[in-house]
Design a protein around this motif. Structure first.
Motif, PDB file in Angstrom:
ATOM      1  N   GLN A  75      11.099   0.513   6.209  1.00 60.75           N
ATOM      2  CA  GLN A  75       9.917   0.010   6.914  1.00 60.75           C
ATOM      3  C   GLN A  75       9.202  -1.005   6.025  1.00 60.75           C
ATOM      4  N   GLY A  76       8.188  -1.640   6.579  1.00 64.61           N
ATOM      5  CA  GLY A  76       7.423  -2.607   5.785  1.00 64.61           C
ATOM      6  C   GLY A  76       7.756  -4.052   6.107  1.00 64.61           C
ATOM      7  N   GLY A  77       8.809  -4.275   6.878  1.00 65.55           N
ATOM      8  CA  GLY A  77       9.158  -5.632   7.301  1.00 65.55           C
ATOM      9  C   GLY A  77       9.576  -6.504   6.125  1.00 65.55           C
ATOM     10  N   GLY A  78       9.726  -7.803   6.417  1.00 64.75           N
ATOM     11  CA  GLY A  78      10.067  -8.759   5.369  1.00 64.75           C
ATOM     12  C   GLY A  78       9.009  -8.723   4.265  1.00 64.75           C
ATOM     13  N   THR A  79       7.747  -8.648   4.674  1.00 62.53           N
ATOM     14  CA  THR A  79       6.648  -8.665   3.706  1.00 62.53           C
ATOM     15  C   THR A  79       6.707  -7.446   2.780  1.00 62.53           C
ATOM     16  N   GLY A  80       7.083  -6.307   3.319  1.00 63.59           N
ATOM     17  CA  GLY A  80       7.262  -5.122   2.476  1.00 63.59           C
ATOM     18  C   GLY A  80       8.336  -5.366   1.422  1.00 63.59           C
ATOM     19  N   MET A  81       9.400  -6.055   1.820  1.00 63.12           N
ATOM     20  CA  MET A  81      10.505  -6.326   0.886  1.00 63.12           C
ATOM     21  C   MET A  81      10.097  -7.332  -0.190  1.00 63.12           C
ATOM     22  N   PHE A  82       9.136  -8.212   0.127  1.00 65.56           N
ATOM     23  CA  PHE A  82       8.655  -9.155  -0.905  1.00 65.56           C
ATOM     24  C   PHE A  82       8.128  -8.376  -2.113  1.00 65.56           C
ATOM     25  N   ALA A  83       7.543  -7.188  -1.848  1.00 67.62           N
ATOM     26  CA  ALA A  83       7.075  -6.325  -2.943  1.00 67.62           C
ATOM     27  C   ALA A  83       8.203  -5.413  -3.438  1.00 67.62           C
ATOM     28  N   SER A 103       7.930 -21.640   3.527  1.00 68.80           N
ATOM     29  CA  SER A 103       6.758 -20.778   3.407  1.00 68.80           C
ATOM     30  C   SER A 103       7.125 -19.316   3.143  1.00 68.80           C
ATOM     31  N   TRP A 104       8.295 -18.854   3.622  1.00 65.85           N
ATOM     32  CA  TRP A 104       8.619 -17.443   3.418  1.00 65.85           C
ATOM     33  C   TRP A 104       9.044 -17.146   1.986  1.00 65.85           C
ATOM     34  N   SER A 105       9.834 -18.025   1.389  1.00 63.14           N
ATOM     35  CA  SER A 105      10.176 -17.800  -0.023  1.00 63.14           C
ATOM     36  C   SER A 105       8.947 -18.028  -0.902  1.00 63.14           C
ATOM     37  N   TYR A 148      16.336 -16.146  -3.034  1.00 65.56           N
ATOM     38  CA  TYR A 148      16.135 -17.273  -2.112  1.00 65.56           C
ATOM     39  C   TYR A 148      16.073 -16.769  -0.681  1.00 65.56           C
ATOM     40  N   CYS A 149      15.569 -17.601   0.200  1.00 62.29           N
ATOM     41  CA  CYS A 149      15.500 -17.275   1.632  1.00 62.29           C
ATOM     42  C   CYS A 149      16.601 -18.057   2.341  1.00 62.29           C
ATOM     43  N   ALA A 150      17.545 -17.343   2.943  1.00 60.02           N
ATOM     44  CA  ALA A 150      18.725 -17.991   3.530  1.00 60.02           C
ATOM     45  C   ALA A 150      18.359 -18.880   4.717  1.00 60.02           C
ATOM     46  N   ASN A 151      17.298 -18.520   5.420  1.00 60.48           N
ATOM     47  CA  ASN A 151      16.867 -19.354   6.547  1.00 60.48           C
ATOM     48  C   ASN A 151      15.349 -19.300   6.637  1.00 60.48           C
ATOM     49  N   GLU A 152      14.728 -20.459   6.408  1.00 60.17           N
ATOM     50  CA  GLU A 152      13.271 -20.545   6.473  1.00 60.17           C
ATOM     51  C   GLU A 152      12.849 -20.738   7.933  1.00 60.17           C
ATOM     52  N   THR A 153      12.323 -19.675   8.512  1.00 63.47           N
ATOM     53  CA  THR A 153      12.038 -19.605   9.945  1.00 63.47           C
ATOM     54  C   THR A 153      11.006 -20.639  10.397  1.00 63.47           C
ATOM     55  N   VAL A 154      10.028 -20.919   9.534  1.00 61.39           N
ATOM     56  CA  VAL A 154       8.955 -21.844   9.917  1.00 61.39           C
ATOM     57  C   VAL A 154       9.412 -23.295   9.769  1.00 61.39           C
ATOM     58  N   THR A 172      18.593 -12.063  -1.331  1.00 56.27           N
ATOM     59  CA  THR A 172      18.281 -13.016  -0.265  1.00 56.27           C
ATOM     60  C   THR A 172      17.545 -12.378   0.898  1.00 56.27           C
ATOM     61  N   ASP A 173      16.649 -13.166   1.478  1.00 54.72           N
ATOM     62  CA  ASP A 173      15.952 -12.814   2.708  1.00 54.72           C
ATOM     63  C   ASP A 173      16.727 -13.460   3.861  1.00 54.72           C
ATOM     64  N   MET A 174      17.422 -12.632   4.640  1.00 56.14           N
ATOM     65  CA  MET A 174      18.172 -13.138   5.801  1.00 56.14           C
ATOM     66  C   MET A 174      17.508 -12.724   7.108  1.00 56.14           C
ATOM     67  N   SER A 175      16.184 -12.534   7.076  1.00 52.16           N
ATOM     68  CA  SER A 175      15.477 -12.034   8.270  1.00 52.16           C
ATOM     69  C   SER A 175      15.813 -12.827   9.528  1.00 52.16           C
ATOM     70  N   SER A 176      15.940 -14.147   9.388  1.00 47.98           N
ATOM     71  CA  SER A 176      16.088 -14.931  10.610  1.00 47.98           C
ATOM     72  C   SER A 176      17.483 -15.502  10.821  1.00 47.98           C
ATOM     73  N   ASN A 177      18.463 -15.126   9.983  1.00 47.51           N
ATOM     74  CA  ASN A 177      19.825 -15.588  10.321  1.00 47.51           C
ATOM     75  C   ASN A 177      20.931 -14.551  10.089  1.00 47.51           C
ATOM     76  N   ALA A 195      14.187  -6.749  11.373  1.00 47.45           N
ATOM     77  CA  ALA A 195      15.077  -6.739  12.543  1.00 47.45           C
ATOM     78  C   ALA A 195      14.632  -7.651  13.676  1.00 47.45           C
ATOM     79  N   GLN A 196      13.360  -8.001  13.715  1.00 42.51           N
ATOM     80  CA  GLN A 196      12.755  -8.501  14.962  1.00 42.51           C
ATOM     81  C   GLN A 196      13.135  -9.916  15.388  1.00 42.51           C
ATOM     82  N   LYS A 197      14.113 -10.522  14.703  1.00 41.91           N
ATOM     83  CA  LYS A 197      14.565 -11.846  15.110  1.00 41.91           C
ATOM     84  C   LYS A 197      15.979 -11.793  15.689  1.00 41.91           C
ATOM     85  N   ASN A 198      16.907 -11.361  14.872  1.00 38.47           N
ATOM     86  CA  ASN A 198      18.303 -11.427  15.315  1.00 38.47           C
ATOM     87  C   ASN A 198      18.912 -10.082  15.677  1.00 38.47           C
TER      88      ASN A 198
HETATM   89  N1  PLP Z   1      11.015 -13.635   5.986  1.00 39.59           N
HETATM   90  C1  PLP Z   1      11.322 -14.465   6.987  1.00 39.59           C
HETATM   91  C2  PLP Z   1      12.462 -15.419   6.836  1.00 39.59           C
HETATM   92  C3  PLP Z   1      10.573 -14.427   8.176  1.00 39.59           C
HETATM   93  O1  PLP Z   1      10.871 -15.264   9.180  1.00 39.59           O
HETATM   94  C4  PLP Z   1       9.510 -13.502   8.300  1.00 39.59           C
HETATM   95  C5  PLP Z   1       8.708 -13.387   9.519  1.00 39.59           C
HETATM   96  O2  PLP Z   1       8.651 -14.195  10.394  1.00 39.59           O
HETATM   97  C6  PLP Z   1       9.218 -12.680   7.208  1.00 39.59           C
HETATM   98  C7  PLP Z   1      10.003 -12.750   6.085  1.00 39.59           C
HETATM   99  C8  PLP Z   1       8.094 -11.699   7.268  1.00 39.59           C
HETATM  100  O3  PLP Z   1       8.500 -10.605   7.978  1.00 39.59           O
HETATM  101  P1  PLP Z   1       7.500  -9.481   8.474  1.00 39.59           P
HETATM  102  O4  PLP Z   1       6.598 -10.107   9.490  1.00 39.59           O
HETATM  103  O5  PLP Z   1       8.430  -8.457   9.032  1.00 39.59           O
HETATM  104  O6  PLP Z   1       6.744  -8.984   7.286  1.00 39.59           O
END
Ligand code: PLP
Length: 367
Positions: A75-83, A103-105, A148-154, A172-177, A195-198
């Motif tokens: 749990q904690g989402g991507g932001t939780g994993m940043f910590a 912005s995510w990295s 690194y962030c494999a895919n910068e969502t913004v 790596t942060d692969m949240s969005s790919n 999980a909430q993207k792909n």
């Molecule tokens: N990393 C990436 C690449 C994202 O796109 C996002 C959210 O959009 C996050 C991290 C942050 O994820 P969360 O909102 O689950 O904390």
């Protein structure tokens, strides 16, 4: 039968495969023969153990994850994993290298700096349009890991390659790919993805970690963010987001049934090419600032009118799109304009509808 849905180009939480939602609808009240919902089921039950283990096995198969990697549902989402990443991995040397390409990295690096020394591999910028050549990177001699962030969502920047780290664990942060392109898991120390993207609904974060990186967490690492504890207890140390994990498991099975990651990748290339080709042939009426070879297949950000964006035209574009049932195309507030997210559940037909609309909008509004 399916209800008629809108076409959802949202960046996240994003579209899920319609077949999965129909399946969920069918068994939301009574799961299998249990006569209760997954939402009402003990996470210690045999039925839930099966949901947990099947989801793990399916994603292991899809990504060809070697046996010396653990799969965690956290749990904690991507932001939780940043910590969680620095709290679990930084203790070796107290230093980590961050490759910031959006912005995510940038957020991940800022969070990690609370726990140790962060070395910025690239010069500081807030104009993210490219990935500088690796020969120019400023790597430190003693990093515990390279991030690194494999895919910068913004910003719509996707790594077309896996950085070579000379043996230093790569995170790596692969949240969005994740699950949209095939890659060699064994090149990584840790892979994580909200999980909430792909791959599912919000609430669960997939973590894939090489076993030899366990057992190094800082003393102050919260139990729920501790990879070692989560691995030891098979993601059942405390109550997991059971329903989200169940749906994510169904998405994994859907991907397998559709032909696996290779097929998702083939579709991602075709969908994103459709949109980029229109951008490229519009005489800068549609303007994507990202350099060609690092453009994301998942998130296509662009401005309309010129490189700064004509906000009136962009508003008109969004209103017209909405009338045709195309939703959530508004760009992230940091970059403005439009963003089309083309995750696995977005169909080729969906992308064709958008491409057709973009063509017509261009013909009707070009100067
Ligand atoms: N990393 C990436 C690449 C994202 O796109 C996002 C959210 O959009 C996050 C991290 C942050 O994820 P969360 O909102 O689950 O904390």
């Amino acid at each position: 039968t399916c209800l008629e849905s809108a076409i959802n180009f949202g960046a996240g939480p994003a579209k899920l495969p319609e077949e999965v939602l129909v399946e969920v609808q069918k068994e939301v009240v009574h799961y299998g023969t249990t006569k209760i919902s997954v939402m009402e089921m003990s996470h210690r039950s045999a039925d839930y153990a099966k949901i947990n283990d099947t989801a793990q096995q399916t994603v292991r198969e899809l990504l060809n994850i070697p046996d010396n990697y653990k799969i965690l549902f956290m749990q904690g989402g991507g932001t939780g994993m940043f910590a969680a990443v620095p709290l679990n991995l930084m203790s070796e040397t107290g230093v980590a290298d961050y490759i910031v390409t959006g912005s995510w990295s940038a957020k991940a690096a800022k969070e990690a700096a609370k726990y140790g020394k962060v070395n910025m591999v690239l010069p500081k910028t807030d104009k993210y349009v490219d990935i500088p050549d690796p020969s120019t990177w400023n790597l430190s001699p003693n990093a515990s890991y390279i991030y690194y962030c494999a895919n910068e969502t913004v910003h719509g920047i996707e790594f077309p390659y896996i950085p070579d780290t000379q043996g230093i664990p790569l995170v790596t942060d692969m949240s969005s790919n994740i699950l949209s392109r095939s890659f060699d898991v064994s090149k990584f120390g840790v892979i994580f993805a909200g999980a909430q993207k792909n791959i599912g609904p919000a609430g669960v974060t997939l973590v894939i970690i090489r076993e030899d990186l366990l057992g190094k967490a800082a003393i102050a690492c919260p139990t729920v963010l501790d990879f070692t504890i989560m691995a030891k207890d098979n993601s059942l140390h405390n109550t997991p987001p059971t329903f989200a994990i169940y749906v994510m498991g169904l998405v994994f099975q859907w991907i397998k049934k559709e032909g696996g990651v290779k097929e998702m990748e083939r579709r991602a290339i075709e969908k994103s090419n459709l949109i980029y080709e229109i951008i490229n042939s519009s005489n800068n009426f549609y303007y994507c600032p990202v350099k060609n070879d690092v453009r994301s297949r998942m998130n296509v950000p662009f401005r309309i009118g010129d490189s700064n964006g004509d906000e009136e035209l962009e508003k008109k574009f969004l209103v017209g799109a909405q009338k045709l049932g195309m939703l959530q195309l508004k760009g992230h507030r940091l970059v403005g304009g439009i963003r089309a997210s083309l995750y696995n559940a977005v169909t080729l037909d969906n992308a064709r509808v958008l491409a057709k609309y973009m063509k017509e909008f261009y013909e009707n509004n070009k100067k």
